[in-house]
Design a protein around this motif. Sequence first.
Motif, PDB file in Angstrom:
ATOM      1  N   UNK A   1       0.866  -1.179   0.000  1.00  0.00           N
ATOM      2  CA  UNK A   1       0.000   0.000   0.000  1.00  0.00           C
ATOM      3  C   UNK A   1       0.903   1.230   0.000  1.00  0.00           C
ATOM      4  N   UNK A   2       0.809   1.979  -1.098  1.00  0.00           N
ATOM      5  CA  UNK A   2       1.588   3.200  -1.251  1.00  0.00           C
ATOM      6  C   UNK A   2       0.679   4.404  -1.020  1.00  0.00           C
ATOM      7  N   UNK A   3       1.249   5.458  -0.460  1.00  0.00           N
ATOM      8  CA  UNK A   3       0.510   6.709  -0.299  1.00  0.00           C
ATOM      9  C   UNK A   3       1.129   7.795  -1.154  1.00  0.00           C
ATOM     10  N   UNK A   4       0.291   8.752  -1.528  1.00  0.00           N
ATOM     11  CA  UNK A   4       0.785   9.920  -2.270  1.00  0.00           C
ATOM     12  C   UNK A   4       0.167  11.164  -1.659  1.00  0.00           C
ATOM     13  N   UNK A   5       1.026  12.099  -1.276  1.00  0.00           N
ATOM     14  CA  UNK A   5       0.578  13.364  -0.696  1.00  0.00           C
ATOM     15  C   UNK A   5       1.248  14.498  -1.460  1.00  0.00           C
ATOM     16  N   UNK A   6       0.469  15.569  -1.686  1.00  0.00           N
ATOM     17  CA  UNK A   6       0.999  16.705  -2.431  1.00  0.00           C
ATOM     18  C   UNK A   6       0.332  17.982  -1.955  1.00  0.00           C
ATOM     19  N   UNK A   7       1.139  19.028  -1.824  1.00  0.00           N
ATOM     20  CA  UNK A   7       0.647  20.385  -1.660  1.00  0.00           C
ATOM     21  C   UNK A   7       1.317  21.220  -2.742  1.00  0.00           C
ATOM     22  N   UNK A   8       0.760  22.385  -3.005  1.00  0.00           N
ATOM     23  CA  UNK A   8       1.216  23.168  -4.154  1.00  0.00           C
ATOM     24  C   UNK A   8       2.443  24.024  -3.907  1.00  0.00           C
ATOM     25  N   UNK A   9       2.659  24.454  -2.665  1.00  0.00           N
ATOM     26  CA  UNK A   9       3.767  25.374  -2.412  1.00  0.00           C
ATOM     27  C   UNK A   9       4.592  24.922  -1.214  1.00  0.00           C
ATOM     28  N   UNK A  10       5.799  25.438  -1.129  1.00  0.00           N
ATOM     29  CA  UNK A  10       6.709  25.117  -0.024  1.00  0.00           C
ATOM     30  C   UNK A  10       6.145  25.551   1.333  1.00  0.00           C
ATOM     31  N   UNK A  11       5.311  26.583   1.359  1.00  0.00           N
ATOM     32  CA  UNK A  11       4.791  27.086   2.629  1.00  0.00           C
ATOM     33  C   UNK A  11       3.623  26.267   3.151  1.00  0.00           C
ATOM     34  N   UNK A  12       3.028  25.432   2.311  1.00  0.00           N
ATOM     35  CA  UNK A  12       1.910  24.603   2.754  1.00  0.00           C
ATOM     36  C   UNK A  12       2.424  23.376   3.491  1.00  0.00           C
ATOM     37  N   UNK A  13       1.557  22.796   4.321  1.00  0.00           N
ATOM     38  CA  UNK A  13       1.947  21.696   5.193  1.00  0.00           C
ATOM     39  C   UNK A  13       1.344  20.370   4.727  1.00  0.00           C
TER      40      UNK A  13
ATOM     41  N   UNK B   1       5.675  10.296 -10.320  1.00  0.00           N
ATOM     42  CA  UNK B   1       6.216   9.402 -11.348  1.00  0.00           C
ATOM     43  C   UNK B   1       6.946   8.214 -10.719  1.00  0.00           C
ATOM     44  N   UNK B   2       7.685   8.482  -9.636  1.00  0.00           N
ATOM     45  CA  UNK B   2       8.380   7.390  -8.935  1.00  0.00           C
ATOM     46  C   UNK B   2       7.384   6.382  -8.370  1.00  0.00           C
ATOM     47  N   UNK B   3       6.325   6.898  -7.755  1.00  0.00           N
ATOM     48  CA  UNK B   3       5.303   6.021  -7.176  1.00  0.00           C
ATOM     49  C   UNK B   3       4.662   5.159  -8.262  1.00  0.00           C
ATOM     50  N   UNK B   4       4.281   5.784  -9.372  1.00  0.00           N
ATOM     51  CA  UNK B   4       3.641   5.034 -10.461  1.00  0.00           C
ATOM     52  C   UNK B   4       4.578   3.955 -11.007  1.00  0.00           C
ATOM     53  N   UNK B   5       5.871   4.237 -11.044  1.00  0.00           N
ATOM     54  CA  UNK B   5       6.846   3.255 -11.532  1.00  0.00           C
ATOM     55  C   UNK B   5       7.000   2.073 -10.566  1.00  0.00           C
ATOM     56  N   UNK B   6       6.741   2.287  -9.269  1.00  0.00           N
ATOM     57  CA  UNK B   6       6.863   1.223  -8.267  1.00  0.00           C
ATOM     58  C   UNK B   6       5.672   0.262  -8.276  1.00  0.00           C
ATOM     59  N   UNK B   7       4.539   0.679  -8.791  1.00  0.00           N
ATOM     60  CA  UNK B   7       3.326  -0.124  -8.688  1.00  0.00           C
ATOM     61  C   UNK B   7       3.447  -1.465  -9.395  1.00  0.00           C
ATOM     62  N   UNK B   8       2.973  -2.494  -8.707  1.00  0.00           N
ATOM     63  CA  UNK B   8       2.932  -3.843  -9.256  1.00  0.00           C
ATOM     64  C   UNK B   8       1.547  -4.428  -9.017  1.00  0.00           C
ATOM     65  N   UNK B   9       1.287  -5.567  -9.640  1.00  0.00           N
ATOM     66  CA  UNK B   9      -0.016  -6.233  -9.519  1.00  0.00           C
ATOM     67  C   UNK B   9      -0.376  -6.426  -8.044  1.00  0.00           C
ATOM     68  N   UNK B  10      -1.586  -5.995  -7.702  1.00  0.00           N
ATOM     69  CA  UNK B  10      -2.081  -6.156  -6.339  1.00  0.00           C
ATOM     70  C   UNK B  10      -1.789  -4.986  -5.419  1.00  0.00           C
ATOM     71  N   UNK B  11      -0.919  -4.061  -5.821  1.00  0.00           N
ATOM     72  CA  UNK B  11      -0.621  -2.890  -4.994  1.00  0.00           C
ATOM     73  C   UNK B  11      -1.815  -1.941  -4.983  1.00  0.00           C
ATOM     74  N   UNK B  12      -1.829  -1.066  -3.993  1.00  0.00           N
ATOM     75  CA  UNK B  12      -2.860  -0.036  -3.894  1.00  0.00           C
ATOM     76  C   UNK B  12      -2.171   1.311  -3.705  1.00  0.00           C
ATOM     77  N   UNK B  13      -2.630   2.289  -4.465  1.00  0.00           N
ATOM     78  CA  UNK B  13      -2.163   3.679  -4.313  1.00  0.00           C
ATOM     79  C   UNK B  13      -3.258   4.440  -3.593  1.00  0.00           C
ATOM     80  N   UNK B  14      -2.915   5.064  -2.472  1.00  0.00           N
ATOM     81  CA  UNK B  14      -3.868   5.862  -1.707  1.00  0.00           C
ATOM     82  C   UNK B  14      -3.482   7.337  -1.775  1.00  0.00           C
ATOM     83  N   UNK B  15      -4.479   8.192  -1.846  1.00  0.00           N
ATOM     84  CA  UNK B  15      -4.312   9.639  -1.700  1.00  0.00           C
ATOM     85  C   UNK B  15      -5.543  10.131  -0.959  1.00  0.00           C
TER      86      UNK B  15
END
Length: 181
Positions: free
Chosen positions: A2-14, A47-61
Amino acid sequence: MIYGYARVSTETQDLAYQLDRLQKAGCEQIFHEKRSGKNTADRLELRRLLAHLERGDVMLATASDRVARDPLDLVQILNTVKAAGAGLRLLDEPFIDTTSEMADLIAFMVGWAARWHRRRILENTAQGRELARQRGVKFGRKPKLDLSARKIAIERRANGEGCAEIAVDFGVSESTIRRLA
């Protein structure tokens, strides 16, 4: 996995809220970045996360706008996830189910809404800037030299004095003095 992906738009955001939610949801590895969501190609961690995905994995956001701000990008990311044999789950938008044929349509609609929201933000920001400009608000950095110092520097240059000497006297760079003429 189970992989997670988190993103904010600017350096000042948490990222703390997203990281906490993803950890509690059972993510074994979380990819995160502080980059705008408008361009998928610029987001190295995604892009790194998408490259790691294999059969049966789950990407969460936490939400679709953390993954993509454009409906076509979101559908493309969904296709990449599905091609790897993995799944995508959004914690705040459980109606996106990558195992059904409706997932593409729903993802497109949610992505369209995210893009529309981004456009509204840009329009509102532009309108606010224009109103401020009309009220006399000055944008950008403050000049290094005030009006009287600029006049003196220009006069000294006109009298043949070198930019380097004038710059030292005013405590600015030579290029600042050169731009005055």
